[in-house]
Design a protein around this motif. Structure first.
Motif, PDB file in Angstrom:
ATOM      1  N   LEU A 136       0.928  -1.108   0.009  1.00 37.51           N
ATOM      2  CA  LEU A 136       0.120   0.037   0.030  1.00 37.51           C
ATOM      3  C   LEU A 136       0.878   1.322   0.067  1.00 37.51           C
ATOM      4  O   LEU A 136       1.838   1.311   0.723  1.00 37.51           O
ATOM      5  N   ALA A 137       0.763   1.977  -0.896  1.00 34.64           N
ATOM      6  CA  ALA A 137       1.469   3.385  -0.884  1.00 34.64           C
ATOM      7  C   ALA A 137       0.694   4.742  -0.434  1.00 34.64           C
ATOM      8  O   ALA A 137      -0.474   4.760  -0.653  1.00 34.64           O
ATOM      9  N   GLU A 138       1.318   5.279   0.075  1.00 33.30           N
ATOM     10  CA  GLU A 138       0.447   6.800   0.742  1.00 33.30           C
ATOM     11  C   GLU A 138       1.589   7.896   0.247  1.00 33.30           C
ATOM     12  O   GLU A 138       2.781   7.730   0.573  1.00 33.30           O
ATOM     13  N   GLN A 139       1.087   9.127   0.227  1.00 32.60           N
ATOM     14  CA  GLN A 139       1.815  10.414   0.232  1.00 32.60           C
ATOM     15  C   GLN A 139       1.800  10.863   1.521  1.00 32.60           C
ATOM     16  O   GLN A 139       0.603  10.962   2.139  1.00 32.60           O
ATOM     17  N   VAL A 140       2.882  11.120   2.251  1.00 34.67           N
ATOM     18  CA  VAL A 140       2.848  11.720   3.438  1.00 34.67           C
ATOM     19  C   VAL A 140       3.528  13.081   3.665  1.00 34.67           C
ATOM     20  O   VAL A 140       3.404  13.606   4.672  1.00 34.67           O
ATOM     21  N   GLN A 141       3.804  13.623   2.560  1.00 30.56           N
ATOM     22  CA  GLN A 141       4.504  15.058   2.806  1.00 30.56           C
ATOM     23  C   GLN A 141       4.184  15.481   1.026  1.00 30.56           C
ATOM     24  O   GLN A 141       4.539  14.784   0.181  1.00 30.56           O
ATOM     25  N   SER A 142       3.926  16.758   1.085  1.00 32.66           N
ATOM     26  CA  SER A 142       4.074  17.533  -0.236  1.00 32.66           C
ATOM     27  C   SER A 142       4.544  18.873  -0.169  1.00 32.66           C
ATOM     28  O   SER A 142       4.568  19.471   0.883  1.00 32.66           O
ATOM     29  N   ALA A 143       5.328  19.248  -1.213  1.00 32.54           N
ATOM     30  CA  ALA A 143       5.957  20.595  -1.161  1.00 32.54           C
ATOM     31  C   ALA A 143       5.023  21.640  -1.279  1.00 32.54           C
ATOM     32  O   ALA A 143       5.406  22.972  -0.955  1.00 32.54           O
ATOM     33  N   ALA A 144       3.831  21.204  -1.726  1.00 29.29           N
ATOM     34  CA  ALA A 144       2.515  22.410  -1.548  1.00 29.29           C
ATOM     35  C   ALA A 144       2.247  22.459  -0.044  1.00 29.29           C
ATOM     36  O   ALA A 144       1.503  23.544   0.125  1.00 29.29           O
ATOM     37  N   GLU A 145       2.666  21.941   0.864  1.00 30.31           N
ATOM     38  CA  GLU A 145       2.166  22.217   2.111  1.00 30.31           C
ATOM     39  C   GLU A 145       3.464  23.140   2.913  1.00 30.31           C
ATOM     40  O   GLU A 145       4.552  22.943   2.540  1.00 30.31           O
ATOM     41  N   GLU A 146       3.105  23.956   3.614  1.00 29.38           N
ATOM     42  CA  GLU A 146       3.704  24.904   4.310  1.00 29.38           C
ATOM     43  C   GLU A 146       5.025  24.370   4.989  1.00 29.38           C
ATOM     44  O   GLU A 146       4.708  23.153   5.574  1.00 29.38           O
TER      45      GLU A 146
ATOM     46  N   CYS B 268       7.474  22.455   3.751  1.00 26.59           N
ATOM     47  CA  CYS B 268       8.024  21.365   3.186  1.00 26.59           C
ATOM     48  C   CYS B 268       8.660  21.918   2.007  1.00 26.59           C
ATOM     49  O   CYS B 268       7.974  22.756   1.002  1.00 26.59           O
ATOM     50  N   ASP B 269       9.490  21.343   1.604  1.00 30.16           N
ATOM     51  CA  ASP B 269      10.354  21.542   0.182  1.00 30.16           C
ATOM     52  C   ASP B 269      10.194  20.353  -0.961  1.00 30.16           C
ATOM     53  O   ASP B 269      10.320  20.497  -2.081  1.00 30.16           O
ATOM     54  N   VAL B 270       9.821  19.337  -0.465  1.00 30.85           N
ATOM     55  CA  VAL B 270       9.532  18.032  -1.234  1.00 30.85           C
ATOM     56  C   VAL B 270       8.600  17.028  -0.956  1.00 30.85           C
ATOM     57  O   VAL B 270       8.050  17.309   0.142  1.00 30.85           O
ATOM     58  N   GLY B 271       7.878  16.233  -1.871  1.00 30.47           N
ATOM     59  CA  GLY B 271       7.077  15.452  -1.499  1.00 30.47           C
ATOM     60  C   GLY B 271       7.678  14.118  -0.914  1.00 30.47           C
ATOM     61  O   GLY B 271       8.949  13.777  -1.692  1.00 30.47           O
ATOM     62  N   ILE B 272       7.004  13.242  -0.201  1.00 32.60           N
ATOM     63  CA  ILE B 272       7.313  12.138   0.217  1.00 32.60           C
ATOM     64  C   ILE B 272       6.352  11.090   0.086  1.00 32.60           C
ATOM     65  O   ILE B 272       5.244  11.471   0.538  1.00 32.60           O
ATOM     66  N   PHE B 273       6.647   9.873  -0.499  1.00 30.39           N
ATOM     67  CA  PHE B 273       5.614   8.853  -0.465  1.00 30.39           C
ATOM     68  C   PHE B 273       6.382   7.751   0.172  1.00 30.39           C
ATOM     69  O   PHE B 273       7.617   7.399  -0.161  1.00 30.39           O
TER      70      PHE B 273
END
Length: 182
Positions: free
Chosen positions: A154-164, A166-171
């Motif tokens: 199962l995969a999920e996005q735990v962070q996005s650079a679109a969030e205050e 944060c500089d990168v997305g993490i999956f």
């Protein structure tokens, strides 16, 4: 300086105008066009419903792509996953970096830099690249199945650079538990 990418062969049929890469027909559209359509569907269905639809569709597509590319290039295991991340990165979605992968454990962590969604939408303080999550699980599961493993993920996005902040997305991808499989 912008350069052509000879490592990503794009062929255009002079008669039909069909673009192909890796023997797959491709569509070439402006980023804003794709993302505006994406947002319109999200608004109509709701982000949660749309994310679930995209997860399943992306999972199926990733499985198929990895299966065909592994066969075509004679690669397996982590090499298939890295090839998939390289191709994602070459197609304008962003730069995907595998920070960790453990096929025995059914886990991986992927960092997304230069997200097309963030470039288009900016800081919107939510995870906006959810359309990619099914791709990671589908790729992992195809690779695991090809190795003879029954483990599924199962995969999920735990962070996005679109969030205050944060500089990168993490999956992350992790194994399904027996409870979540039933």
């Amino acid at each position: 300086m912008t350069q052509m990418a000879p490592e990503l062969p794009i062929e255009v049929d002079a008669e039909t105008g069909v673009w192909t890469t890796d023997a797959l027909p491709m569509l070439y559209v402006p980023r804003h066009f794709f993302i505006n359509n994406h947002l319109a569907v999200e608004e109509a269905l709701g982000a949660e419903t749309y994310a679930e639809i995209l997860y399943h569709a992306g999972y199926k597509s990733a499985w198929h792509w990895c299966e065909k590319e592994a066969e075509c290039h004679g690669i397996s295991g982590v090499d298939v996953f890295e090839h998939y991340m390289k191709r994602f990165s070459q197609r304008g979605w962003g730069k995907f970096v595998t920070e960790a992968i453990d096929l025995e454990a059914g886990t991986c962590r992927v960092r997304l830099e230069h997200s097309a969604f963030v470039y288009q939408l900016g800081k919107v303080d939510r995870k906006i690249e959810y359309m990619f999550t099914g791709w990671f699980a589908g790729a992992m599961d195809q690779i695991l199945a090809a190795r003879g493993s029954d483990l599924r993920t199962l995969a999920e996005q735990v962070q996005s650079a679109a969030e205050e902040g944060c500089d990168v997305g993490i999956f992350i991808t992790r194994p399904l538990t027996s409870h979540s499989q039933g």
